[in-house]
Motif scaffolding. Structure first.
Motif, mmCIF file in Angstrom:
data_model
loop_
_atom_site.group_PDB
_atom_site.id
_atom_site.type_symbol
_atom_site.label_atom_id
_atom_site.label_comp_id
_atom_site.label_asym_id
_atom_site.label_seq_id
_atom_site.Cartn_x
_atom_site.Cartn_y
_atom_site.Cartn_z
ATOM 1 N N ASP A 234 0.836 -1.210 0.000
ATOM 2 C CA ASP A 234 0.000 0.000 0.000
ATOM 3 C C ASP A 234 0.867 1.254 0.000
ATOM 4 O O ASP A 234 0.399 2.347 0.286
ATOM 5 C CB ASP A 234 -0.946 -0.002 1.204
ATOM 6 C CG ASP A 234 -0.212 -0.001 2.547
ATOM 7 O OD1 ASP A 234 1.032 -0.024 2.559
ATOM 8 O OD2 ASP A 234 -0.894 0.012 3.596
ATOM 9 N N LEU B 222 3.348 1.659 1.992
ATOM 10 C CA LEU B 222 3.976 1.729 3.320
ATOM 11 C C LEU B 222 4.387 0.336 3.793
ATOM 12 O O LEU B 222 5.528 0.118 4.185
ATOM 13 C CB LEU B 222 2.991 2.345 4.330
ATOM 14 C CG LEU B 222 2.496 3.762 4.035
ATOM 15 C CD1 LEU B 222 1.375 4.145 4.999
ATOM 16 C CD2 LEU B 222 3.649 4.762 4.140
ATOM 17 N N LYS C 82 8.995 6.321 -2.961
ATOM 18 C CA LYS C 82 8.455 7.352 -2.077
ATOM 19 C C LYS C 82 9.301 8.627 -2.166
ATOM 20 O O LYS C 82 8.772 9.742 -2.182
ATOM 21 C CB LYS C 82 8.421 6.829 -0.640
ATOM 22 C CG LYS C 82 7.443 7.562 0.271
ATOM 23 C CD LYS C 82 7.490 7.022 1.696
ATOM 24 C CE LYS C 82 7.178 5.546 1.764
ATOM 25 N NZ LYS C 82 7.198 5.030 3.155
ATOM 26 N N ASP D 86 3.343 7.372 -4.742
ATOM 27 C CA ASP D 86 2.536 6.615 -3.794
ATOM 28 C C ASP D 86 2.161 5.299 -4.482
ATOM 29 O O ASP D 86 1.194 5.235 -5.235
ATOM 30 C CB ASP D 86 1.294 7.437 -3.425
ATOM 31 C CG ASP D 86 0.354 6.698 -2.485
ATOM 32 O OD1 ASP D 86 0.753 5.633 -1.963
ATOM 33 O OD2 ASP D 86 -0.779 7.165 -2.289
ATOM 34 N N ARG E 11 0.735 1.765 -4.816
ATOM 35 C CA ARG E 11 -0.202 0.805 -4.220
ATOM 36 C C ARG E 11 -0.576 -0.236 -5.276
ATOM 37 O O ARG E 11 -1.128 0.109 -6.318
ATOM 38 C CB ARG E 11 -1.470 1.513 -3.748
ATOM 39 C CG ARG E 11 -1.221 2.710 -2.852
ATOM 40 C CD ARG E 11 -2.527 3.284 -2.323
ATOM 41 N NE ARG E 11 -2.375 4.675 -1.932
ATOM 42 C CZ ARG E 11 -3.322 5.396 -1.365
ATOM 43 N NH1 ARG E 11 -4.509 4.849 -1.131
ATOM 44 N NH2 ARG E 11 -3.116 6.658 -1.039
ATOM 45 N N CYS F 256 -4.795 -2.569 0.464
ATOM 46 C CA CYS F 256 -3.756 -1.852 -0.286
ATOM 47 C C CYS F 256 -4.293 -0.531 -0.825
ATOM 48 O O CYS F 256 -3.631 0.504 -0.738
ATOM 49 C CB CYS F 256 -3.237 -2.711 -1.437
ATOM 50 S SG CYS F 256 -2.180 -4.081 -0.928
ATOM 51 N N ARG G 11 -4.538 2.050 1.982
ATOM 52 C CA ARG G 11 -3.338 2.228 2.805
ATOM 53 C C ARG G 11 -3.542 1.660 4.200
ATOM 54 O O ARG G 11 -3.140 2.261 5.201
ATOM 55 C CB ARG G 11 -2.919 3.704 2.884
ATOM 56 C CG ARG G 11 -2.593 4.329 1.553
ATOM 57 C CD ARG G 11 -1.754 5.579 1.694
ATOM 58 N NE ARG G 11 -0.335 5.244 1.545
ATOM 59 C CZ ARG G 11 0.638 6.141 1.520
ATOM 60 N NH1 ARG G 11 0.365 7.414 1.685
ATOM 61 N NH2 ARG G 11 1.894 5.769 1.378
ATOM 62 N N LYS G 12 -4.165 0.493 4.285
ATOM 63 C CA LYS G 12 -4.431 -0.142 5.566
ATOM 64 C C LYS G 12 -3.881 -1.570 5.620
ATOM 65 O O LYS G 12 -4.379 -2.413 6.362
ATOM 66 C CB LYS G 12 -5.941 -0.159 5.839
ATOM 67 C CG LYS G 12 -6.541 1.227 6.038
ATOM 68 C CD LYS G 12 -8.035 1.140 6.319
ATOM 69 C CE LYS G 12 -8.632 2.532 6.564
ATOM 70 N NZ LYS G 12 -10.103 2.457 6.810
#
Length: 426
Positions: free
Chosen positions: A197, A199, A255, A260, A262, A309, A312-313
């Motif tokens: 995601d 992160l 990044k 970003d 995902r 994804c 962002r979780k």
């Protein structure tokens, strides 16, 4: 929830098939889909082009689509995610900026060099004579790659300088503007598809693809003639190194560039004779045929991972759960592939193959009245699951024996590296 899958190959059939196993999925819509997705229960095909972003976005909004899952690399490289996000449609797949990691090999090499990611030494050329001079100086074996998208076939592993020079000549004559020339790495290839995601990174089971058209890994490169999963060469120790030395630095480098990312980060790796992982290439989407071998082993609901994804979780998701056993997929192609081949050949025996316990994923098929006919180079992917590779691979080939169409071709040695080794996965 309703999910829209973009694409028409065996990978997209496998995605739709896996999603529909979940009780939380009410419907899957495939754009444009193929001869098999048209017949899946709670699934429909929609005759739109994969690059009709406006049409896809409008359909997703009007029909309350919860998530769009993009299969192929081309719409990602063209910016489908950017467009759908601008229309407030949730999508699984990187933006156009992130998709450069596959769409431009020179861009990806620069990213890897900046991030210190282990990969082959390379040079980038936009002039024919300079590229030829470099190859003559470096000698062979050497690898010649078209810079842009080539459906898995824009790579020549040249055994001689003459072969490399011919490949360079062909690429520039076919209007390729940039060529990447790399040192030839040796060892075993392995595909690591990781969900991210932007992160958190969650690798899927490692798979090994068979790229060459001929048995013994000979002949021209293809989009993939078969795969098995999990690849035993990817030990827990090696998986940890890939995560730390390749996957994490790549997401960090993206990044740093303000991207970003995902979706799927697919690392095509070479495990050198010294046991070190090096990146051959990155892809920005699920692999084909690797997906057809990986998803049958997935226990965790696929939609939970893909939605996480997109939101962002992913860090909030529990660890991915896998079924016991192993899987193998053998690709059945049209005679002549990856060069010229016929379409419209009637296919028989698919139901009998599935009655044996195999799953037949359609790659290049369409429906003509009550018949399923060939409609591409790679026609079917026959997948079987077993407690070990000997069992899985034997079942896949037994199922293929039920299938017939004029000119059908398949490699008879898929999984040759693992059929004689101890291969049971606990």
């Amino acid at each position: 929830m309703k999910v829209l899958v973009v694409g028409n190959g065996a990978r997209e059939h496998a995605l739709a098939w896996k999603l529909l196993q979940s009780q939380s999925i009410r419907q899957v819509v495939c754009i444009p889909g193929n001869g098999a997705t048209a017949a899946l229960e709670r699934c429909q095909n929609l005759a739109l082009s994969v690059d009709d972003f406006e049409g896809i976005g409008r359909f997703a909004q009007v029909h309350n689509i919860s998530l769009v899952v993009v299969g192929p690399e081309v719409p990602l490289a063209l910016g489908i995610t950017n467009y759908l996000q601008s229309q407030h449609v949730k999508v699984f797949g990187p933006t156009k900026e992130g998709a450069q990691i596959e769409a431009s090999k020179s861009w990806a090499k620069a990213l890897m060099d900046e991030a210190g990611i282990p990969t082959a030494r390379s040079a980038v050329f936009t002039e024919l004579e300079a590229a030829k001079a470099y190859v003559t100086e470096q000698g062979a074996p050497i690898v010649v790659k078209a810079d842009g998208l080539a459906a898995g076939k824009g790579v020549t592993v040249a055994a001689s300088v003459e072969e490399a020079l011919a490949a360079i000549q062909d690429l520039f004559q076919s209007k390729v503007k940039t060529v990447v020339i790399e040192e030839c790495l040796t060892g075993q290839e392995v595909s690591v598809l990781a969900l991210t995601d932007g992160l958190t990174i969650r690798p899927l089971l490692p798979a090994q693809d068979h790229k060459r058209i001929g048995e013994g890994d000979t002949g021209a490169n293809t989009g993939g003639m078969g795969a098995y999963c999990p690849a035993p060469i990817m030990t827990p120790e090696l998986s940890k190194r890939v995560h730390q030395e390749i996957l994490e630095p790549t997401i960090a480098a993206l990044k740093t560039r303000g991207i970003d990312y995902r979706g799927v980060l697919y690392a095509g790796l070479m495990i050198t004779p010294e046991g070190d992982p090096k990146v051959l290439e990155f892809n920005c989407r699920f692999g084909d045929p690797e997906t057809q071998a990986i998803l049958p082993l997935l226990e965790t609901p696929l939609e939970d991972l893909l939605v996480a994804c997109s939101q962002r979780k992913l860090a909030q998701q529990p660890p991915i759960v896998w079924k016991s056993g192993v899987a193998a997929c053998v690709v059945v192609a049209a005679g002549g592939y990856p060069e010229t081949y016929k379409k419209g050949q009637e296919i028989t025996g698919i139901e009998q193959a599935e009655a044996m316990g195999a799953t037949v994923f359609h790659a290049g098929t369409s429906r003509r009245q009550q018949q399923v006919v060939t409609d591409g180079g790679r026609v079917l992917g026959v997948t079987a699951v077993g407690e070990n590779f000997d069992n899985a691979i034997a079942l896949a080939y037994a199922a293929i024996n039920c299938i017939q169409f004029e000119g059908m071709y398949y490699r008879r040695d898929i999984g040759y590296r693992v059929t004689t080794a101890s291969s049971t996965r606990e």
